[in-house]
Enzyme design. Sequence first.
Site, PDB file in Angstrom:
ATOM      1  N   PHE A  22     -12.930  19.927  -3.885  1.00 48.44           N
ATOM      2  CA  PHE A  22     -14.379  19.997  -3.697  1.00 48.44           C
ATOM      3  C   PHE A  22     -15.022  19.756  -5.057  1.00 48.44           C
ATOM      4  O   PHE A  22     -14.577  20.303  -6.055  1.00 48.44           O
ATOM      5  CB  PHE A  22     -14.783  21.366  -3.126  1.00 48.44           C
ATOM      6  CG  PHE A  22     -16.158  21.383  -2.559  1.00 48.44           C
ATOM      7  CD1 PHE A  22     -16.405  20.876  -1.289  1.00 48.44           C
ATOM      8  CD2 PHE A  22     -17.220  21.887  -3.284  1.00 48.44           C
ATOM      9  CE1 PHE A  22     -17.680  20.880  -0.755  1.00 48.44           C
ATOM     10  CE2 PHE A  22     -18.501  21.896  -2.765  1.00 48.44           C
ATOM     11  CZ  PHE A  22     -18.741  21.397  -1.497  1.00 48.44           C
ATOM     12  N   ALA A  56     -11.881  25.880  -3.769  1.00 49.83           N
ATOM     13  CA  ALA A  56     -11.465  26.963  -4.661  1.00 49.83           C
ATOM     14  C   ALA A  56     -10.809  28.130  -3.933  1.00 49.83           C
ATOM     15  O   ALA A  56      -9.924  28.789  -4.476  1.00 49.83           O
ATOM     16  CB  ALA A  56     -12.665  27.453  -5.468  1.00 49.83           C
ATOM     17  N   GLU A  58      -8.749  28.004  -1.558  1.00 53.71           N
ATOM     18  CA  GLU A  58      -7.366  27.663  -1.225  1.00 53.71           C
ATOM     19  C   GLU A  58      -6.448  27.651  -2.445  1.00 53.71           C
ATOM     20  O   GLU A  58      -5.227  27.636  -2.314  1.00 53.71           O
ATOM     21  CB  GLU A  58      -7.308  26.298  -0.527  1.00 53.71           C
ATOM     22  CG  GLU A  58      -7.912  26.290   0.867  1.00 53.71           C
ATOM     23  CD  GLU A  58      -9.431  26.275   0.893  1.00 53.71           C
ATOM     24  OE1 GLU A  58      -9.990  26.916   1.805  1.00 53.71           O
ATOM     25  OE2 GLU A  58     -10.053  25.641   0.019  1.00 53.71           O
ATOM     26  N   VAL A  80     -14.280  23.615  -9.326  1.00 53.98           N
ATOM     27  CA  VAL A  80     -15.687  23.755  -9.695  1.00 53.98           C
ATOM     28  C   VAL A  80     -16.427  24.403  -8.536  1.00 53.98           C
ATOM     29  O   VAL A  80     -16.316  23.939  -7.399  1.00 53.98           O
ATOM     30  CB  VAL A  80     -16.342  22.390 -10.010  1.00 53.98           C
ATOM     31  CG1 VAL A  80     -17.777  22.570 -10.469  1.00 53.98           C
ATOM     32  CG2 VAL A  80     -15.530  21.618 -11.038  1.00 53.98           C
ATOM     33  N   VAL A  81     -17.167  25.459  -8.843  1.00 52.83           N
ATOM     34  CA  VAL A  81     -18.034  26.091  -7.850  1.00 52.83           C
ATOM     35  C   VAL A  81     -19.449  26.052  -8.436  1.00 52.83           C
ATOM     36  O   VAL A  81     -19.697  26.641  -9.490  1.00 52.83           O
ATOM     37  CB  VAL A  81     -17.614  27.543  -7.550  1.00 52.83           C
ATOM     38  CG1 VAL A  81     -18.482  28.141  -6.454  1.00 52.83           C
ATOM     39  CG2 VAL A  81     -16.130  27.607  -7.170  1.00 52.83           C
ATOM     40  N   HIS A  88     -22.913  32.063  -0.697  1.00 52.33           N
ATOM     41  CA  HIS A  88     -21.593  31.440  -0.691  1.00 52.33           C
ATOM     42  C   HIS A  88     -21.022  31.283  -2.101  1.00 52.33           C
ATOM     43  O   HIS A  88     -19.821  31.452  -2.309  1.00 52.33           O
ATOM     44  CB  HIS A  88     -21.677  30.075   0.013  1.00 52.33           C
ATOM     45  CG  HIS A  88     -20.357  29.448   0.270  1.00 52.33           C
ATOM     46  ND1 HIS A  88     -19.458  29.942   1.181  1.00 52.33           N
ATOM     47  CD2 HIS A  88     -19.775  28.336  -0.264  1.00 52.33           C
ATOM     48  CE1 HIS A  88     -18.378  29.179   1.195  1.00 52.33           C
ATOM     49  NE2 HIS A  88     -18.554  28.199   0.331  1.00 52.33           N
ATOM     50  N   ASN A 113      -7.198  30.188 -15.859  1.00 56.00           N
ATOM     51  CA  ASN A 113      -8.224  29.980 -14.839  1.00 56.00           C
ATOM     52  C   ASN A 113      -9.288  29.018 -15.359  1.00 56.00           C
ATOM     53  O   ASN A 113     -10.127  29.380 -16.172  1.00 56.00           O
ATOM     54  CB  ASN A 113      -8.858  31.306 -14.432  1.00 56.00           C
ATOM     55  CG  ASN A 113      -9.781  31.159 -13.250  1.00 56.00           C
ATOM     56  OD1 ASN A 113     -10.148  30.050 -12.864  1.00 56.00           O
ATOM     57  ND2 ASN A 113     -10.184  32.272 -12.674  1.00 56.00           N
ATOM     58  N   ARG A 127     -19.090  21.176 -19.463  1.00 52.71           N
ATOM     59  CA  ARG A 127     -17.981  22.075 -19.766  1.00 52.71           C
ATOM     60  C   ARG A 127     -16.608  21.533 -19.385  1.00 52.71           C
ATOM     61  O   ARG A 127     -15.587  22.077 -19.811  1.00 52.71           O
ATOM     62  CB  ARG A 127     -18.198  23.402 -19.033  1.00 52.71           C
ATOM     63  CG  ARG A 127     -19.412  24.155 -19.532  1.00 52.71           C
ATOM     64  CD  ARG A 127     -19.670  25.423 -18.757  1.00 52.71           C
ATOM     65  NE  ARG A 127     -18.550  26.339 -18.850  1.00 52.71           N
ATOM     66  CZ  ARG A 127     -18.287  27.281 -17.957  1.00 52.71           C
ATOM     67  NH1 ARG A 127     -19.052  27.431 -16.904  1.00 52.71           N
ATOM     68  NH2 ARG A 127     -17.256  28.078 -18.108  1.00 52.71           N
TER      69      ARG A 127
END
Length: 150
Positions: A22, A56, A58, A80-81, A88, A113, A127
């Site tokens: 994603f 993320a 999974e 990436v979130v 969510h 992480n 980033r």
Amino acid sequence: MNIITPEHNGTGLHIGIVQARFTNPIGVELVKACTDRLVKLGVNDNDITLATVPGALEVPLVLQSMARSGKFDALVAIGVVIRGETYHFELVSNEAAAGVSRISLEHQIPIANAILTTENDAQALARMYNKGSEAAVVAIEMANLLKTKY
């Protein structure tokens, strides 16, 4: 006092990477930055294994499978979130991070992480190179530290 010096030589280490697809263009660049740095630090390209998952949430399941295999000295979580308009973001960010930490502790394997949690695409883009590269250093340093006889 006995001080253990950080060791960033990746020669002979086996590293597993799990990337959430994603927001894939950013994830791909995170992986590239990570693998480039791993190789520069001595990890053989053939000793790096990359698995991709949908998102993320999974990532921890595949990290757990890799940890159980006993084939890896360290793992890297990449994804990436990006905050949206709903709760969510918090759910995914918190659960992914908790899963990564839990797997690391349960299986006594270092996991760097590199799942970015940002407010917008621009922050993620700014980033991605540093975070991917830093994850490689963390994975190598922690793998070497855990191999140290205290």
